[in-house]
Write a protein that holds these residues in place. Structure first.
Motif, PDB file in Angstrom:
ATOM      1  N   ALA A 138       0.832  -1.208   0.000  1.00 17.45           N
ATOM      2  CA  ALA A 138       0.000   0.000   0.000  1.00 17.45           C
ATOM      3  C   ALA A 138       0.865   1.255   0.000  1.00 17.45           C
ATOM      4  O   ALA A 138       0.547   2.243  -0.680  1.00 17.45           O
ATOM      5  CB  ALA A 138      -0.937  -0.012   1.206  1.00 17.45           C
ATOM      6  N   SER A 141      -6.260  -4.693  -1.948  1.00 16.84           N
ATOM      7  CA  SER A 141      -6.878  -4.118  -0.757  1.00 16.84           C
ATOM      8  C   SER A 141      -6.995  -5.135   0.374  1.00 16.84           C
ATOM      9  O   SER A 141      -7.467  -4.796   1.449  1.00 16.84           O
ATOM     10  CB  SER A 141      -8.259  -3.545  -1.101  1.00 16.84           C
ATOM     11  OG  SER A 141      -9.095  -4.571  -1.607  1.00 16.84           O
ATOM     12  N   GLY A 142      -6.575  -6.348   0.121  1.00 18.04           N
ATOM     13  CA  GLY A 142      -6.629  -7.378   1.156  1.00 18.04           C
ATOM     14  C   GLY A 142      -5.529  -8.408   0.955  1.00 18.04           C
ATOM     15  O   GLY A 142      -4.905  -8.478  -0.116  1.00 18.04           O
ATOM     16  N   GLU A 188      -6.053 -10.931  -1.954  1.00 15.76           N
ATOM     17  CA  GLU A 188      -5.845 -10.280  -3.246  1.00 15.76           C
ATOM     18  C   GLU A 188      -4.352 -10.041  -3.490  1.00 15.76           C
ATOM     19  O   GLU A 188      -3.853 -10.222  -4.602  1.00 15.76           O
ATOM     20  CB  GLU A 188      -6.612  -8.962  -3.281  1.00 15.76           C
ATOM     21  CG  GLU A 188      -6.576  -8.263  -4.612  1.00 15.76           C
ATOM     22  CD  GLU A 188      -7.345  -6.949  -4.612  1.00 15.76           C
ATOM     23  OE1 GLU A 188      -7.290  -6.273  -5.655  1.00 15.76           O
ATOM     24  OE2 GLU A 188      -7.961  -6.582  -3.602  1.00 15.76           O
TER      25      GLU A 188
END
Length: 116
Positions: free
Chosen positions: A20, A39-40, A43
């Motif tokens: 991120a 986002s996770g 993923e």
């Protein structure tokens, strides 16, 4: 990792934070090898930006892609020291020796070897 499936839940939050942060400061130009807009954790793992492998899988990956550089990222995203050192030791003890048949000098920056 000796057991990537058991290791992933411990390390995924750190790699996700790292990815991120890379995503935040990288523009539309060239991307870092660990870039992911995931986002996770699931993923991120599917993205292929981060691989948590056994030593044998790592050597096999290097053999399959001999022109590629392996990137060990042990302190990503605030990884705990014990997890990071475990990864480094496993890499030095079990991966580096397996690279010898692939490269004539697989350890030019081996920290256990003094500089000339």
């Amino acid at each position: 990792a000796e057991d990537p499936e058991a290791t992933w839940p411990r390390v995924a939050p750190h790699y996700l934070d790292d990815a991120a942060e890379y995503a935040r400061w990288q523009g539309d130009g060239p991307r870092s090898p660990v870039y992911s807009a995931a986002s996770g954790a699931d993923e991120l793992r599917r993205s292929g930006a981060i691989h948590v492998l056994t030593p044998e899988e790592c050597v096999d990956l290097a053999a399959a892609h001999p022109d590629t550089t392996l990137c060990l990222h042990p302190l990503a995203g605030g990884m705990p020291d014990d997890e990071a050192w475990s990864s480094v030791r496993l890499f030095l003890d079990r991966v580096v020796p397996g690279l010898a048949p692939i490269s004539p000098d697989p350890t030019p920056t081996d920290p256990r070897r003094p500089f000339p």
